[in-house]
Motif scaffolding. Structure first.
Motif, short mmCIF file in Angstrom:
data_model
loop_
_atom_site.label_atom_id
_atom_site.label_comp_id
_atom_site.label_asym_id
_atom_site.label_seq_id
_atom_site.Cartn_x
_atom_site.Cartn_y
_atom_site.Cartn_z
N TYR A 18 -21.69 -84.79 4.39
CA TYR A 18 -21.42 -84.80 5.83
C TYR A 18 -22.41 -83.96 6.64
O TYR A 18 -22.46 -84.06 7.87
N GLN A 72 -24.82 -82.18 1.50
CA GLN A 72 -25.93 -82.83 2.20
C GLN A 72 -25.64 -84.32 2.34
O GLN A 72 -25.29 -85.00 1.39
N SER A 73 -25.82 -84.83 3.54
CA SER A 73 -25.52 -86.22 3.81
C SER A 73 -26.65 -87.13 3.35
O SER A 73 -27.78 -87.01 3.81
N ILE A 74 -26.33 -88.05 2.42
CA ILE A 74 -27.30 -89.03 1.96
C ILE A 74 -26.69 -90.42 2.09
O ILE A 74 -25.47 -90.58 2.13
N ALA A 75 -27.56 -91.42 2.19
CA ALA A 75 -27.13 -92.81 2.26
C ALA A 75 -27.82 -93.57 1.15
O ALA A 75 -29.06 -93.64 1.12
N ASP A 117 -37.22 -84.70 2.15
CA ASP A 117 -36.28 -85.67 2.69
C ASP A 117 -36.92 -86.51 3.80
O ASP A 117 -36.71 -87.72 3.90
N VAL A 144 -22.28 -93.63 1.51
CA VAL A 144 -22.58 -92.40 2.25
C VAL A 144 -21.89 -91.24 1.53
O VAL A 144 -20.67 -91.26 1.35
N SER A 190 -28.39 -89.63 10.29
CA SER A 190 -28.22 -88.30 9.71
C SER A 190 -28.27 -88.28 8.19
O SER A 190 -28.17 -87.22 7.60
N HIS A 191 -28.41 -89.43 7.55
CA HIS A 191 -28.33 -89.50 6.10
C HIS A 191 -29.72 -89.69 5.48
O HIS A 191 -30.47 -90.57 5.89
N GLU A 244 -26.05 -82.61 8.01
CA GLU A 244 -27.44 -83.01 8.21
C GLU A 244 -28.36 -81.90 7.71
O GLU A 244 -28.50 -80.86 8.34
#
Length: 213
Positions: free
Chosen positions: A183, A48-51, A191, A180, A24-25, A185
């Motif tokens: 939270y 926005q979820s990023i890794a 992206d 991370v 999801s990241h 997606e």
């Protein structure tokens, strides 16, 4: 052959995204050190979820590196941060901590921070386990490897302003980790293209600085 490989990865990303089974990241790689002078800046919403696949540099078994991430909070928002560590031989006791720093936060309980607090800001220090304690791990199919679960920060921050997240290793071992941030997606076209670009590198362990066994 290489073209077919990238097409296959792209199809995997799109199909996984469409069926809600994707990592999801949105992935990012640390290509230059994230210092206080040149931090990683969250371009969009912190929700926005990023890794961010990053590492705390080490030399001769010692690390005093501190990675810095910044984001703007225009209004009260839920902020989520977590650290993950690849489940690789040699990282069993790599246990990075992090601190969320910004306006309206309390004085930190931990008094040995490896950085100076900006004037007028407080910090919440999020500790990891201690060396030797049992760790839980999970397999992440998108990148094709397992990770040790790390500590989480998940709170509503009410004071608008600029915040920072500092990652470091209090045991001074250093190593690869994933920061991370966010939270929710949210996948835009750029992206998905970013995932298509970086996923092959992650699946081939090109983001790592050790041989993962």
């Amino acid at each position: 052959m290489k073209r077919l490989f990238f097409i296959g990865i792209g199809a995997f990303v799109v199909i996984s995204f469409c069926y809600g089974q994707a990592f999801s990241h949105v992935p990012y790689l640390e290509e230059t050190d994230f210092s206080e002078e040149q931090p990683f800046r969250v371009a969009g919403s912190i929700e926005q979820s990023i890794a961010v696949y990053a590492w705390l540099e080490f030399e001769n078994g010692f690390s005093d590196d501190v990675d810095v991430y910044t984001f703007n909070l225009p209004e009260p928002s839920r902020v989520f941060v977590q650290s993950l560590v690849p489940e690789c031989s040699g990282y069993e006791n790599f246990l990075p901590w992090f601190a969320v720093v910004g306006p309206g936060l309390p004085e930190p309980e931990y008094d040995s921070l490896p950085f100076a607090l900006p004037q007028g800001q407080g910090a919440i220090v999020v500790k990891n386990l201690e060396p030797g304690q049992e760790r839980t791990s999970f397999y992440e199919p998108f990148g094709g490897k397992s990770y040790y679960e790390g500590p989480k920060f998940d709170q509503m921050l009410k004071e608008p302003g600029t915040y920072s997240v500092y990652f470091w290793d209090p045991y001074q071992q250093g190593g690869d980790y994933v920061a991370v941030l966010g939270y929710e997606e949210i996948w835009r076209f750029q992206d998905i293209m970013r995932a298509v670009r970086y996923t092959p590198q992650i699946r081939q362990d090109k983001e790592l600085h050790i041989e993962c066994k």
